[in-house]
Design an enzyme around this catalytic site. Structure first.
Site, PDB file in Angstrom:
ATOM      1  N   ASP A 221       0.916  -1.000   0.131  1.00 16.53           N
ATOM      2  CA  ASP A 221      -0.137  -0.135   0.019  1.00 16.53           C
ATOM      3  C   ASP A 221       0.722   1.236  -0.083  1.00 16.53           C
ATOM      4  OD1 ASP A 221      -2.919  -1.086   2.390  1.00 16.53           O
ATOM      5  OD2 ASP A 221      -2.417  -1.258  -0.225  1.00 16.53           O
TER       6      ASP A 221
ATOM      7  N   LYS B  64      -3.870   3.084  -3.059  1.00 18.02           N
ATOM      8  CA  LYS B  64      -5.066   3.707  -3.417  1.00 18.02           C
ATOM      9  C   LYS B  64      -4.932   5.250  -2.819  1.00 18.02           C
ATOM     10  CE  LYS B  64      -7.535  -0.672  -1.374  1.00 18.02           C
ATOM     11  NZ  LYS B  64      -6.663  -0.817  -1.083  1.00 18.02           N
TER      12      LYS B  64
END
Length: 417
Positions: free
Chosen positions: A203, A225
């Site tokens: 991430d 994200k």
């Protein structure tokens, strides 16, 4: 560098703070190398028509300048160091040739023998940077460099400097909580599993500096994200975990904070369980407590707060998707910690005040907590919405609401994260 040059490389540490560095190519190599260059304080220009989501995030936050185009002659003017890592072989050759003409030290990801500099396998422990380069009669051996680096760093961490045997892990998936951002705050177990991985799905909010320590054969998949930008759908992440585990790989899902604190870790564990795939969960230090602590704010304090509540602020109080009872939250006397709430904090503050919370309640916003870019902005519920805009506060940031915000005010400058 001349072909088949048998002379050893001369080791040196580059002090790049404030000095121009050019990176050609915005792919995985850049994604892995840029965090270390940023940490070194380099003045970085990226030249590439495209970039991974994580590299794009570095540009969006101002850590690097991104010129969205192909390399052209003259890009390395006044450059101290260049990293050439594009997928365009002709551009790499041209950039390397310019570096040779301008006497700029240049790393080539696609052709080490054509480079004038090599990136060593690096690791860090307690303020010490270990950099290892190994060569054989056949050329460089990056895997050997990484193994030696790992042995030294592990020895430094446990105080023995004894080189352990290389360890491999059985195929499967480990959901690893990477902590709040500082690479030193990942758990020992998490770091060990990361070092043994064949594939790392990372991430944007994970400890990205650790990716630079991975051996070159490790596949790094960007699962960043970016808010309101490009993202990798959760279903695609689940499928990637399943596919690589089925292929016999040791997979680490590297997540920021803790996998089960707003990290969708259970969704991934459930998807793996449905396919009969073994899953190891490695808890991580949650930013909800570590980031306030790094900023000198205790989430609980005797005589001030006997409880703290952690709430996701990714949807506002008026959003029908919200599962939060804001009226009940407003009645609590303890500390309120908000994650993912920067763009909703104005509406949240208004809801808390409307439900009885005092407008004078202290608020602290801690951006990029535990990293070198950490900063703290103080406000009250009455003006926090305005302060966020005026100060340009951006995610990731942890927001603390309550009297504990003022507890450590007299210790400013004395507490170190």
């Amino acid at each position: 560098m001349a072909e088949h040059d048998d002379h050893p490389a001369y080791p040196v540490g580059l002090r790049l703070n404030g000095r121009r560095v050019v990176v050609v190519g915005g792919g995985q190599v850049a994604q892995r190398r840029l965090p270390a260059l940023i940490a070194a304080g380099a003045d970085i220009t990226l030249v590439s028509p495209s970039a991974t989501a994580s590299v794009e995030a570095m540009a969006d936050t101002g850590e690097i300048r991104w010129e969205r185009r192909r390399y052209r002659d003259g890009d390395l003017a006044d450059t101290w160091y260049a990293l050439v890592a594009s997928s365009d072989a002709a551009a790499n050759d041209a950039a390397s040739a310019e570096a040779e003409r301008t006497r700029t030290w240049c790393v080539r990801s696609d052709d080490a023998e054509a480079a004038t500099a090599w990136t060593p396998a690096t690791g860090r422990s307690e303020g010490i940077t270990v950099a290892v380069l190994t060569t054989t009669s056949q050329g460089r051996d990056p895997r050997h460099s990484a193994a030696v680096r790992d042995a030294i760093v592990e020895g430094l961490r446990d105080g023995t400097l004894a080189a352990p045997h290389h360890r491999t892990r059985a195929p499967g998936v480990a959901l690893v909580g990477g902590g709040p951002g500082d690479p030193d705050l990942i758990t020992v177990r998490g770091r060990r599993l990361l070092a043994e991985a064949d594939v790392v799905i990372a991430d944007r909010l994970g400890p990205r500096d650790l990716l630079d320590e991975l051996p070159p054969h490790v596949e790094v998949i960007d699962a960043a994200k970016i808010p309101y930008g490009r993202y990798m759908a959760q279903e695609a992440i689940n499928q990637a975990l399943i596919d690589h585990a089925r292929a016999g790989k040791s997979v680490v899902r590297l997540k920021g904070g803790d996998p089960f604190v707003f990290g969708r870790g259970m969704e991934e564990a459930q998807a793996l369980a449905a396919e009969g795939i073994a899953c190891t969960v490695v808890p991580g230090i949650s930013s909800s407590i570590s980031v306030p602590g790094a900023a000198g704010i205790p989430v609980t304090h005797r005589g001030v707060a006997h409880e703290f509540t952690v709430v996701s602020g990714h949807v506002g109080p008026d959003d029908p998707r919200s599962l939060v009872d804001w009226a009940a939250i407003a009645r609590l006397r303890g500390t309120l910690v908000l994650l993912m709430a920067v763009d909703k904090i104005g509406a949240i503050a208004q809801a808390l005040i409307a439900h009885g919370k005092s407008p004078d309640t202290p608020v602290a916003l801690v951006q990029e907590g535990t990293t070198a870019a950490q900063r703290r902005v103080d406000a009250t519920l009455a003006d926090v919405g305005e302060r966020v805009v005026a100060e340009g506060v951006r995610p990731p940031a942890v927001i603390v609401i309550g009297d504990v915000v003022a507890v450590g005010a007299d210790l400013s400058g004395l507490l170190q994260g």
